[in-house]
Every structure is written in C-alpha cells, then in structure tokens.
Write a protein that holds these residues in place. Sequence first.
Motif, PDB file in Angstrom:
ATOM      1  N   GLY A  17       0.794  -1.222   0.000  1.00  0.00           N
ATOM      2  CA  GLY A  17       0.000   0.000   0.000  1.00  0.00           C
ATOM      3  C   GLY A  17       0.823   1.267   0.000  1.00  0.00           C
ATOM      4  N   SER A  18       2.113   1.174   0.290  1.00  0.00           N
ATOM      5  CA  SER A  18       2.949   2.370   0.268  1.00  0.00           C
ATOM      6  C   SER A  18       3.457   2.685  -1.141  1.00  0.00           C
ATOM      7  N   GLN A  19       3.103   1.844  -2.122  1.00  0.00           N
ATOM      8  CA  GLN A  19       3.485   2.073  -3.518  1.00  0.00           C
ATOM      9  C   GLN A  19       2.880   3.394  -3.996  1.00  0.00           C
ATOM     10  N   ALA A  20       3.749   4.340  -4.347  1.00  0.00           N
ATOM     11  CA  ALA A  20       3.274   5.639  -4.834  1.00  0.00           C
ATOM     12  C   ALA A  20       2.412   5.434  -6.074  1.00  0.00           C
ATOM     13  N   GLY A  21       1.229   6.005  -6.079  1.00  0.00           N
ATOM     14  CA  GLY A  21       0.325   5.891  -7.214  1.00  0.00           C
ATOM     15  C   GLY A  21      -0.557   4.667  -7.193  1.00  0.00           C
TER      16      GLY A  21
END
Length: 116
Positions: free
Chosen positions: A4-8
Amino acid sequence: LLDGSQAGGYVLTFPASVIPEASRLWLLTAYTPNSVEMILNPINKYVVAGYPPGLVRNRDGSISIHIARVRPPGVPEANWLPVGFRPFNVMLRLYLVVPGSAAANNTYVPPPVVPR
C-alpha cells in the motif's frame, strides 16, 4: 504481495474479452497477506463488485480497477479499491460462474495487477 505504500497504487484492467463471467457477481477484495483479513480503510469500502450500478467501462469495453490509498484523480469511486499503507493481496471471487466459461473450466487467468 502488493504494498500500500506504492506511490500511485496499482491498476488491474480486465480487457473486454477477459471480464469475469459470473451469473451472479464477481468481487475484488484486498486482504492482509497472512490472515485473510480485509484491509481497513477510512471510507469502509472493501470490495469492487462487477454488478450494477457503478463500474465504469473504458472506451474499449475494458474495466480498470484502481487499487490505492487515495482515489486517483478522474477515477470513479466504483472503480477504486482503497488500501492502507501495509502489504496486501487481492482476491477475485466469482459467484455462479457461467457454464462453459473459462472460470467454469478452471482455465480463467485474470490479468495482472500492475503499478500505476
């Protein structure tokens, strides 16, 4: 395993010819990797469902599901699956698959979830 910390965030696009064939409905849900527990989110939305009303198709008939902490600009809420900052998996569930379909024959392969 997705994060969930994946940008975008991520996107899963079902081409028009690969949309799950379910007589009743299909659901896409995000779960924690180890306990199959739904990912909590501030708006309490836990599924994207393939039944009306709501899902917006792309011009070519495909359906894109956006999986991200924040709804991307221009994405209808129905096509957004909110997640938190933690790792997660997604599960596609089909209810009452169409007889003779790829899902009924155990040959259906959903498209990949890719970073945005």
